[in-house]
Scaffold this active site. Sequence first.
Site, PDB file in Angstrom:
ATOM      1  N   SER A 143      42.660  33.923  35.892  1.00 41.90           N
ATOM      2  CA  SER A 143      41.400  34.610  35.645  1.00 41.90           C
ATOM      3  C   SER A 143      40.607  33.926  34.548  1.00 41.90           C
ATOM      4  O   SER A 143      41.185  33.339  33.623  1.00 41.90           O
ATOM      5  CB  SER A 143      41.684  36.058  35.231  1.00 41.90           C
ATOM      6  OG  SER A 143      40.524  36.686  34.730  1.00 41.90           O
ATOM      7  N   TYR A 168      45.344  42.364  30.197  1.00 49.86           N
ATOM      8  CA  TYR A 168      45.178  41.726  31.510  1.00 49.86           C
ATOM      9  C   TYR A 168      45.093  40.212  31.351  1.00 49.86           C
ATOM     10  O   TYR A 168      45.785  39.454  32.041  1.00 49.86           O
ATOM     11  CB  TYR A 168      43.916  42.255  32.189  1.00 49.86           C
ATOM     12  CG  TYR A 168      43.548  41.499  33.450  1.00 49.86           C
ATOM     13  CD1 TYR A 168      44.298  41.644  34.609  1.00 49.86           C
ATOM     14  CD2 TYR A 168      42.447  40.636  33.470  1.00 49.86           C
ATOM     15  CE1 TYR A 168      43.968  40.944  35.764  1.00 49.86           C
ATOM     16  CE2 TYR A 168      42.121  39.936  34.610  1.00 49.86           C
ATOM     17  CZ  TYR A 168      42.879  40.094  35.756  1.00 49.86           C
ATOM     18  OH  TYR A 168      42.551  39.388  36.889  1.00 49.86           O
TER      19      TYR A 168
END
Length: 341
Positions: A143, A168
């Site tokens: 990501s 995350y």
Amino acid sequence: MKILVTGAAGFIGFFVAKSLLENGHTVVGLDNINDYYDVNLKYDRLKELGISKSDAEVFNKIATSTSNSQFSFIRLNLEDREHLPLLFKDQAFDKVCNLAAQAGVRYSLENPEAYVDSNVVGFLNILECCRHYKIKHLVYASSSSVYGLNEKIPFETSDNVDHPISLYAATKKSNELMAHTYAHLYGFKTTGLRFFTVYGPWGRPDMAMFLFTDAIVNNKPIKVFNNGKLERDFTYIDDITEGVVRIIQKPVTEQLEGESLFKIYNIGNSKSVKLMDFISAIEESLGKQAKKDMYPMQPGDVERTWANVDDLIVDYNYSPNTPIKTGVQSFVDWYKEYYIN
């Protein structure tokens, strides 16, 4: 090839599985269909691939598509150390594309355990299965959030990413480190893909594209964080899918001599779009103005993202390029058809 696609009921996983099938591959889709967002959207994605809801609801049982015999689906948790190795043993995959993960930056502040279970423990199980069942190549989702508060723009894969600002992001950084370790120790190819703000038809209901469109259509105010002073490298789903499929089909380590078994790529549109311009594009597509409620910066968010994709261009002669207005219109058309018509 026979390819495992995890997260196949998810946004990106659905499109990647669909594209691989169109390219003539045999695909096994895996997903746990958790309730982080509306499961009916996940079931409807699978329905597009020929898997009925009743078949998809059953854990640990493979169901074959009614519309494409090359696609089958299994509902399974990546954390399941008993059944995941059995799947690998039974199916003898050539390659694995791991797109399953607990998604969402803000949700990770509220439910950290879910991220460790899926994104760390689950990823370790994938690596172990790839190791023991001689997988040729593991492609996995990372990501843009790993860049954290990096101020150098655009973000390059050579940048330091040791300062994530959400759990995350930390789990995605850990995936890259774990993949590097396994590539080094056990000699199989791993390619991590840092996705930049993916949007498009069938998109997740917790993402800005969906939230803004849904609110405007239903005459509700939209939440605009950091008073609108945000920029994102919005990347259309077809561009993401094309990049993922190219890398699965022909990893660069099969093209260039002397390359490391471990690779990382950014996949982004190579443009930083102002949030207010993104909202304007949605308003234009809907023919309707948004009611805007301004909010301060949210914990875990960053002000700006922008991908340098030079490595992707050099190694694959590929760069995402869908204009923001084209992508937004495509999403709005899908939203109207799916939710209104």
